[in-house]
Write a protein that holds these residues in place. Sequence first.
Motif, mmCIF file in Angstrom:
data_model
loop_
_atom_site.group_PDB
_atom_site.id
_atom_site.type_symbol
_atom_site.label_atom_id
_atom_site.label_comp_id
_atom_site.label_asym_id
_atom_site.label_seq_id
_atom_site.Cartn_x
_atom_site.Cartn_y
_atom_site.Cartn_z
ATOM 1 N N ASN A 75 64.711 -0.237 45.134
ATOM 2 C CA ASN A 75 64.521 -1.050 43.926
ATOM 3 C C ASN A 75 64.678 -2.533 44.241
ATOM 4 O O ASN A 75 65.241 -3.288 43.442
ATOM 5 N N ASN A 76 64.198 -2.934 45.401
ATOM 6 C CA ASN A 76 64.324 -4.324 45.824
ATOM 7 C C ASN A 76 63.769 -5.272 44.757
ATOM 8 O O ASN A 76 62.669 -5.068 44.228
ATOM 9 N N THR A 77 64.550 -6.298 44.438
ATOM 10 C CA THR A 77 64.183 -7.216 43.361
ATOM 11 C C THR A 77 62.835 -7.884 43.581
ATOM 12 O O THR A 77 62.031 -8.010 42.652
ATOM 13 N N GLY A 113 69.184 -7.880 49.132
ATOM 14 C CA GLY A 113 67.783 -7.466 49.114
ATOM 15 C C GLY A 113 66.860 -8.618 48.759
ATOM 16 O O GLY A 113 65.804 -8.804 49.369
ATOM 17 N N PHE A 114 67.270 -9.404 47.751
ATOM 18 C CA PHE A 114 66.497 -10.582 47.359
ATOM 19 C C PHE A 114 66.479 -11.609 48.483
ATOM 20 O O PHE A 114 65.442 -12.204 48.799
ATOM 21 N N VAL A 168 64.051 -10.684 51.326
ATOM 22 C CA VAL A 168 62.655 -11.024 51.040
ATOM 23 C C VAL A 168 62.439 -12.524 51.196
ATOM 24 O O VAL A 168 61.437 -12.967 51.773
ATOM 25 N N GLY A 207 69.440 -1.308 46.230
ATOM 26 C CA GLY A 207 69.418 -2.768 46.215
ATOM 27 C C GLY A 207 68.612 -3.375 47.346
ATOM 28 O O GLY A 207 67.896 -4.357 47.156
ATOM 29 N N LEU A 208 68.725 -2.772 48.515
ATOM 30 C CA LEU A 208 68.065 -3.341 49.688
ATOM 31 C C LEU A 208 66.608 -2.896 49.832
ATOM 32 O O LEU A 208 65.790 -3.645 50.375
ATOM 33 N N TRP A 209 66.277 -1.694 49.319
ATOM 34 C CA TRP A 209 64.925 -1.186 49.595
ATOM 35 C C TRP A 209 64.235 -0.563 48.377
ATOM 36 O O TRP A 209 63.239 -1.091 47.896
ATOM 37 N N VAL A 261 71.896 -5.995 45.723
ATOM 38 C CA VAL A 261 70.708 -6.587 45.091
ATOM 39 C C VAL A 261 70.495 -8.011 45.607
ATOM 40 O O VAL A 261 69.360 -8.422 45.891
ATOM 41 N N LYS A 285 55.569 -2.645 52.493
ATOM 42 C CA LYS A 285 56.615 -1.751 51.994
ATOM 43 C C LYS A 285 56.025 -0.472 51.414
ATOM 44 O O LYS A 285 56.525 0.631 51.660
#
Length: 233
Positions: free
Chosen positions: A17-19, A139-140, A143, A13-15, A136, A205
Motif C-alpha cells: 500500500n505504498n503511498t 515507503g514515501f 519513492v 507501508g513499504l510495498w 508509510v 511495481k
Amino acid sequence: MSTPSAAEILRNGLWHNNTGLVALLGLCPLLATSNSLVNGLGLGLATTLVLLITNTTVSLIRRWVNPEVRIPVFVTVIASAVTAVELGMHALLPELHRVLGIFIPLIVTNCCVLGRAEAFASRQAPARAALDGLAVGLGFALVLVTLGALRELLGQGTLLAQAEILFGEGARGLTLHLLPGDRGLLLAILPPGAFIMLGLLIAAKNAIDARARARPRPAPATAATVADGHVPT
C-alpha cells in the motif's frame, strides 16, 4: 479493527500500500521536489518524522477525542508536528529548508498523513501506530529518493549533488559525476519528466507484483500426504 502483525504493517507501508505507488497520495510534493536525490531524501525524512509523531500522538489521545471533533483534532496534531519539524529544519538545515520551501509546511495537507491518523492510528495501540507511521513514511521516502536519483542521473549526470545541504560541509565531496560533460536529458528534471518517471516506477511495481502472483505456489500438505510420509517441498 483487526490487529495486524508488525511484518504486515511494514509490508503494507513499504510495498503493498505504498503511498506514492499504490495509494497515489501526496503527488504534489512527490513530483515537485524529486528533481534530485538529496531533495527527495530531505522531504522524505521530514514526512516520515511527521507521520511518526502524528500517528503516535493520535494513538495516545484516541480515547479522549470525541468522534464528532476527531478530524479537527487530528489536523491540529498534524499542523503542530509539521511546525515543529519545519522549525527544526530551519534551525539545523537552513539551506535544505530554503530549497524545499513551501513544500515543508504543505505536509499538513498531505492526505496520507491524515489518512493514516484516521484509518489506523486512531484505532491501534501507540507502538503499532508508530510502526505504521514509520513504514508509510519510509515507503514515501523510498519513492522520493528513487525518483530523485533517476531524474538527477538522467537530467544532470550526477548523484548526491549538493549533499552538503543535508549532511553538512563534510559531504561536499560526495557528489558522483556519472555522465561526462553536459550530456543530461533536460526532460528528466522538468515537470513532465517527473510524471513520466513516476509512471515508469508504477509500471515496474505492477510488473513485479504480477510476476509474484503468477509464480506457482507449493501445494499445502494434507493429512493424507503427511500420514503417507509424502510432504511437499
